[in-house]
Design a protein around this motif. Structure first.
Motif, PDB file in Angstrom:
ATOM      1  N   SER A  84       6.628  -5.955   2.811  1.00  0.00           N
ATOM      2  CA  SER A  84       6.858  -7.397   2.787  1.00  0.00           C
ATOM      3  C   SER A  84       5.676  -8.120   2.161  1.00  0.00           C
ATOM      4  CB  SER A  84       7.100  -7.930   4.205  1.00  0.00           C
ATOM      5  OG  SER A  84       5.965  -7.684   5.018  1.00  0.00           O
ATOM      6  N   ILE A  85       5.943  -9.343   1.714  1.00  0.00           N
ATOM      7  CA  ILE A  85       4.926 -10.206   1.124  1.00  0.00           C
ATOM      8  C   ILE A  85       5.108 -11.603   1.704  1.00  0.00           C
ATOM      9  CG2 ILE A  85       4.081 -11.257  -1.018  1.00  0.00           C
ATOM     10  CD1 ILE A  85       5.076  -8.798  -2.513  1.00  0.00           C
ATOM     11  N   VAL A  86       4.012 -12.242   2.106  1.00  0.00           N
ATOM     12  CA  VAL A  86       4.059 -13.620   2.589  1.00  0.00           C
ATOM     13  C   VAL A  86       3.597 -14.532   1.460  1.00  0.00           C
ATOM     14  CG1 VAL A  86       3.168 -15.274   4.272  1.00  0.00           C
ATOM     15  CG2 VAL A  86       3.635 -12.918   4.964  1.00  0.00           C
ATOM     16  N   ASP A  94       4.741 -22.738  -2.818  1.00  0.00           N
ATOM     17  CA  ASP A  94       4.547 -22.698  -4.272  1.00  0.00           C
ATOM     18  C   ASP A  94       4.648 -21.283  -4.820  1.00  0.00           C
ATOM     19  OD1 ASP A  94       2.017 -25.177  -3.795  1.00  0.00           O
ATOM     20  OD2 ASP A  94       4.083 -25.485  -4.474  1.00  0.00           O
ATOM     21  N   HIS A  95       5.102 -20.360  -3.965  1.00  0.00           N
ATOM     22  CA  HIS A  95       5.295 -18.952  -4.339  1.00  0.00           C
ATOM     23  C   HIS A  95       3.977 -18.232  -4.606  1.00  0.00           C
ATOM     24  CE1 HIS A  95       9.528 -20.270  -5.959  1.00  0.00           C
ATOM     25  NE2 HIS A  95       9.400 -20.414  -4.649  1.00  0.00           N
ATOM     26  N   GLN A  96       2.862 -18.754  -4.065  1.00  0.00           N
ATOM     27  CA  GLN A  96       1.566 -18.093  -4.194  1.00  0.00           C
ATOM     28  C   GLN A  96       1.407 -17.078  -3.065  1.00  0.00           C
ATOM     29  OE1 GLN A  96      -0.765 -18.906  -6.868  1.00  0.00           O
ATOM     30  NE2 GLN A  96       1.236 -19.725  -7.487  1.00  0.00           N
ATOM     31  N   ILE A  97       1.012 -15.854  -3.404  1.00  0.00           N
ATOM     32  CA  ILE A  97       0.891 -14.786  -2.411  1.00  0.00           C
ATOM     33  C   ILE A  97      -0.298 -15.060  -1.493  1.00  0.00           C
ATOM     34  CG2 ILE A  97       0.413 -12.326  -2.090  1.00  0.00           C
ATOM     35  CD1 ILE A  97       1.789 -11.811  -4.755  1.00  0.00           C
ATOM     36  N   VAL A  98      -0.075 -14.917  -0.173  1.00  0.00           N
ATOM     37  CA  VAL A  98      -1.170 -15.048   0.790  1.00  0.00           C
ATOM     38  C   VAL A  98      -1.392 -13.759   1.578  1.00  0.00           C
ATOM     39  CG1 VAL A  98      -0.898 -17.536   1.020  1.00  0.00           C
ATOM     40  CG2 VAL A  98       0.341 -16.030   2.574  1.00  0.00           C
ATOM     41  N   HIS A  99      -0.424 -12.832   1.559  1.00  0.00           N
ATOM     42  CA  HIS A  99      -0.624 -11.552   2.247  1.00  0.00           C
ATOM     43  C   HIS A  99       0.366 -10.528   1.703  1.00  0.00           C
ATOM     44  CE1 HIS A  99      -1.954  -8.815   5.386  1.00  0.00           C
ATOM     45  NE2 HIS A  99      -0.696  -8.524   5.638  1.00  0.00           N
ATOM     46  N   VAL A 100      -0.115  -9.280   1.554  1.00  0.00           N
ATOM     47  CA  VAL A 100       0.721  -8.178   1.078  1.00  0.00           C
ATOM     48  C   VAL A 100       0.632  -7.051   2.093  1.00  0.00           C
ATOM     49  CG1 VAL A 100       1.120  -6.527  -0.796  1.00  0.00           C
ATOM     50  CG2 VAL A 100       0.249  -8.806  -1.321  1.00  0.00           C
ATOM     51  N   SER A 101       1.772  -6.572   2.593  1.00  0.00           N
ATOM     52  CA  SER A 101       1.760  -5.475   3.561  1.00  0.00           C
ATOM     53  C   SER A 101       1.565  -4.150   2.835  1.00  0.00           C
ATOM     54  CB  SER A 101       3.081  -5.447   4.337  1.00  0.00           C
ATOM     55  OG  SER A 101       4.115  -4.896   3.530  1.00  0.00           O
ATOM     56  N   VAL A 112      16.549  -7.202  -1.654  1.00  0.00           N
ATOM     57  CA  VAL A 112      15.545  -8.229  -1.372  1.00  0.00           C
ATOM     58  C   VAL A 112      16.112  -9.234  -0.385  1.00  0.00           C
ATOM     59  CG1 VAL A 112      14.075 -10.016  -2.373  1.00  0.00           C
ATOM     60  CG2 VAL A 112      14.603  -7.953  -3.688  1.00  0.00           C
ATOM     61  N   SER A 113      15.309  -9.594   0.615  1.00  0.00           N
ATOM     62  CA  SER A 113      15.691 -10.689   1.512  1.00  0.00           C
ATOM     63  C   SER A 113      14.504 -11.628   1.669  1.00  0.00           C
ATOM     64  CB  SER A 113      16.144 -10.161   2.880  1.00  0.00           C
ATOM     65  OG  SER A 113      15.099  -9.474   3.525  1.00  0.00           O
ATOM     66  N   VAL A 114      14.808 -12.905   1.844  1.00  0.00           N
ATOM     67  CA  VAL A 114      13.782 -13.939   1.975  1.00  0.00           C
ATOM     68  C   VAL A 114      14.041 -14.715   3.255  1.00  0.00           C
ATOM     69  CG1 VAL A 114      12.754 -15.996   0.951  1.00  0.00           C
ATOM     70  CG2 VAL A 114      13.544 -14.136  -0.523  1.00  0.00           C
ATOM     71  N   ARG A 115      13.000 -14.842   4.088  1.00  0.00           N
ATOM     72  CA  ARG A 115      13.135 -15.565   5.354  1.00  0.00           C
ATOM     73  C   ARG A 115      12.133 -16.707   5.392  1.00  0.00           C
ATOM     74  NH1 ARG A 115      13.878 -10.737   9.908  1.00  0.00           N
ATOM     75  NH2 ARG A 115      15.550  -9.637   8.795  1.00  0.00           N
ATOM     76  N   PRO A 116      12.590 -17.936   5.454  1.00  0.00           N
ATOM     77  CA  PRO A 116      11.657 -19.068   5.575  1.00  0.00           C
ATOM     78  C   PRO A 116      11.224 -19.259   7.021  1.00  0.00           C
ATOM     79  CG  PRO A 116      13.898 -19.872   5.428  1.00  0.00           C
ATOM     80  CD  PRO A 116      13.992 -18.371   5.323  1.00  0.00           C
ATOM     81  N   ILE A 135       8.625 -15.157   4.028  1.00  0.00           N
ATOM     82  CA  ILE A 135       8.348 -13.724   4.009  1.00  0.00           C
ATOM     83  C   ILE A 135       9.428 -13.052   3.176  1.00  0.00           C
ATOM     84  CG2 ILE A 135       9.548 -13.343   6.218  1.00  0.00           C
ATOM     85  CD1 ILE A 135       7.536 -10.997   6.643  1.00  0.00           C
ATOM     86  N   VAL A 136       8.993 -12.264   2.201  1.00  0.00           N
ATOM     87  CA  VAL A 136       9.895 -11.551   1.299  1.00  0.00           C
ATOM     88  C   VAL A 136       9.882 -10.084   1.699  1.00  0.00           C
ATOM     89  CG1 VAL A 136      10.396 -10.970  -1.100  1.00  0.00           C
ATOM     90  CG2 VAL A 136       9.349 -13.180  -0.540  1.00  0.00           C
ATOM     91  N   LEU A 137      11.052  -9.530   2.031  1.00  0.00           N
ATOM     92  CA  LEU A 137      11.155  -8.143   2.471  1.00  0.00           C
ATOM     93  C   LEU A 137      11.890  -7.319   1.430  1.00  0.00           C
ATOM     94  CD1 LEU A 137      11.863  -9.981   5.353  1.00  0.00           C
ATOM     95  CD2 LEU A 137      11.121  -7.754   6.187  1.00  0.00           C
ATOM     96  N   PHE A 138      11.453  -6.053   1.298  1.00  0.00           N
ATOM     97  CA  PHE A 138      12.065  -5.127   0.348  1.00  0.00           C
ATOM     98  C   PHE A 138      12.600  -3.930   1.132  1.00  0.00           C
ATOM     99  CE2 PHE A 138      10.281  -7.267  -3.310  1.00  0.00           C
ATOM    100  CZ  PHE A 138       9.127  -7.848  -2.811  1.00  0.00           C
TER     101      PHE A 138
END
Length: 616
Positions: A493-495, A499-506, A568-572, A585-588
């Motif tokens: 997942s990626i948070v 603005d779609h700027q990455i703040v954390h990468v699992s 891909v799923s996106v959860r606000p 959070i974007v999950l793969f």
């Protein structure tokens, strides 16, 4: 005439009447002078230390003083080597000849740090091999030679340096292709990336290695690195510069002890540990020096909860620090009182006592890329920022600000400053480079790890021998442990922010990112693999519009050499009270192509696709 000046320093008994000047004068046509007062150094002359004195280099002068302190009596050669390096930098040449004990083995580290040349006599030739052998064991010696070989090698080295000075590129020039080839080979062979270091600093260190091998130019050295795998590790040690000593820069430690340490304990009622991070700890002397100051203050404050985290990029240096054994020369700067309290005498040197060693946790850590420690009261990071470019300095200072508690303190090196960080720190002591963390209205997030690491070439099997076992870190709480397990067991997942700027990468999420050429970016839509870009763009649009979780049909993506079907799923984050509201959070979710099932999500309409395109 060589154009060099020669200084001979012996560790003589105070009662010894030295006739060294007369002995040397009988063997050389150069004038030989015993130094008894401040003397200006001139070329082609030999200077000899007087008994019971301490000799130092200051600019172009030799200064002499009576031996008053214990460290001056223990290590006169080390003291001279340090001042020689500080005064003359890369023009300094330190030669360690026959002698007993480890004298000189600490001072050559400063010469190495400043880019000078270090030579040790071949122990098989030396009448007393202690001094050359101890120096060789530091890893800081460039040449091990018989005495007759030394003049020719020094002359050849100086000739190489003179040629390089006339051919040196302008400061603003782009890195030469050969330099980039060398750094690429270094990254592949060792796993270390020096792209965030100042180009001029890196090139100086590389040029020094070239001079040692007497190679004509950088392309020749690039070929040498490719053809000799061991040279990459030697170059790595040259660039890491893992040298220091106990209580380095005594006035700085005096200021730390006077202005900062008492405040750390004042009014302290929390049962939590006092937490300190020494970043860039090298072989551990600075971390133990800080720990000694804190242990003494803790005893006065009747406080025993103390934890020092000490980290460095150099795994060999970290292992040395963790062992806690230092030679007589290494501990020359430790007072007799502290030596008795914090060290045990062992054959050949001293070992840090268990209670102090257990208060310091050593770990391999890259301050530019690895997650920082947190809830800290003090961060010490001396003589690391000077090697980094401005963007990397800013990133490191942001990391320290995030890691420190409100009102926490930062200690930097004498040639460093926190001014590049803007309003993050307030100056407490400008001379000692001590700063206090300012509290901002909005606390910045920790810097995102360098995403260029996601594209690095995997290390070949030969390089794996240089990797240490999994390294220790601070003991996590049950909640932190739960979170870490979820990160490893849950889908990648990626948070991102709104603005779609990455703040954390699992862990493993980097497999779905791809760094392209041009200016570095944290924009997820620029970094996502092309096969997933359309699905992700649409999912982000729908999740923002409908304020709900969106799952979309995936695509086939090559992952670790296997074709995988990735959905891909996106959860606000929607709850008003949640501090993460506004993030996504974007999950793969990937699986074998054969096992992939058809998505039940309806196809995207052309209107939605057009609207989603506006998000880019």
């Amino acid at each position: 005439a060589s154009g060099a000046a020669y200084v001979v320093v012996l560790h003589l008994s105070p009662e010894h009447e030295s006739r060294l000047a007369e002995v040397l004068q009988a063997t050389t046509p150069m004038p030989v002078e015993r130094v008894t007062e401040a003397t200006r150094v001139v070329p082609d002359r030999v200077y000899v230390i007087s008994p019971n004195t301490s000799l130092r280099m200051a600019g172009g002068m030799l200064t002499v003083s009576d031996v008053l302190r214990m460290e001056e009596r223990r290590a006169p050669v080390d003291i001279f080597f340090r001042t020689l390096a500080d005064a003359h930098g890369s023009d300094a040449v330190a030669i360690v000849l026959s002698g007993t004990g480890p004298n000189g083995s600490n001072g050559i580290k400063r010469v190495k740090e400043c880019g000078g040349l270090v030579i040790a006599q071949d122990p098989s030739e030396a009448e007393h091999d202690d001094m050359p052998r101890n120096s060789i064991e530091t890893g800081c010696v460039d040449y091990v030679l018989r005495v007759a070989e030394m003049p020719g090698r020094i002359a050849a080295y100086q000739a190489q340096r003179g040629h390089a000075a006339t051919a040196a590129p302008a400061a603003g020039d782009e890195p030469a292709p050969a330099l980039l080839d060398i750094l690429t080979a270094l990254r592949v062979r060792t796993g270390h990336d020096f792209s965030n270091y100042k180009t001029a600093t890196v090139q100086r260190r590389i040029e020094r290695r070239r001079h040692l091998h007497e190679l004509p130019d950088l392309p020749a050295y690039a070929r040498f690195v490719r053809q000799h795998p061991g040279e990459a590790m030697s170059l790595l040690q040259e660039l890491l510069i893992s040298v220091t000593h106990f209580f380095r820069d005594a006035p700085v430690f005096a200021a730390l002890e006077q202005h900062v340490v008492p405040r750390l304990f004042k009014g302290r009622t929390s049962p939590d540990h006092l937490r300190v991070w020494v970043a860039g700890c090298a072989t551990g002397e600075e971390a133990y020096s800080v720990a000694m100051l804190l242990a003494e203050a803790a005893e006065l404050a009747q406080e025993s909860a103390l934890q020092v985290f000490a980290t460095d990029l150099d795994e060999t240096a970290v292992a040395y620090a963790r062992d806690g054994f230092y030679t007589d020369a290494d501990v020359a700067d430790v007072s007799p009182e502290r030596l008795r309290r914090f060290f045990m005498r062992e054959p050949g040197g001293y070992r840090v006592k268990r209670d102090l060693r257990e208060s310091v946790l050593f770990a391999h850590h890259d301050v530019l890329k690895d997650p920082p420690f947190s809830h800290l009261d003090l961060v010490c990071c001396r003589n690391l920022l000077i090697y980094l470019n401005r963007a990397a300095q800013q990133s490191v200072l942001e990391t320290f600000h995030f890691a420190l508690n409100p009102g926490g303190y930062l200690l930097l090196g004498n040639s460093e400053t926190a001014d590049v960080s803007g309003e993050l720190f307030a100056t407490i002591d400008k001379n000692a480079q001590i700063y206090e963390r300012r509290t901002l209205a909005v606390r910045p997030l920790p810097p995102v790890p360098d995403l260029t690491a996601l594209q690095r070439v995997a290390l070949p099997p030969a390089a794996s021998q240089f990797r240490s076992p999994p390294r220790g870190a601070e003991r996590p709480s049950a909640a932190d442990l739960h979170f870490q397990l979820l990160e490893h067991l849950a889908p990648p997942s990626i948070v991102i922010n709104e603005d779609h700027q990455i703040v954390h990468v699992s862990p493993n999420a980097g497999e779905y990112l791809q760094v392209s050429g041009g200016e570095p970016s944290r924009d997820l839509m620029r970094l996502i693999r092309p096969e997933l870009r359309v699905d992700l763009r649409t999912a982000l649009y729908q999740a923002a519009r409908d304020r709900t979780t969106i799952e979309l049909r995936g695509a086939n993506v090559a992952v670790r050499g296997n074709l995988r079907h990735v959905r891909v799923s996106v959860r606000p984050v929607l709850r008003e009270s949640d501090p993460l509201r506004g993030f996504f959070i974007v999950l793969f979710d990937d699986r074998d192509v054969e096992a992939a099932v058809s998505s039940e999500v309806p196809p995207v309409t052309s209107a939605e696709a057009d609207a989603a395109a506006q998000l880019e």
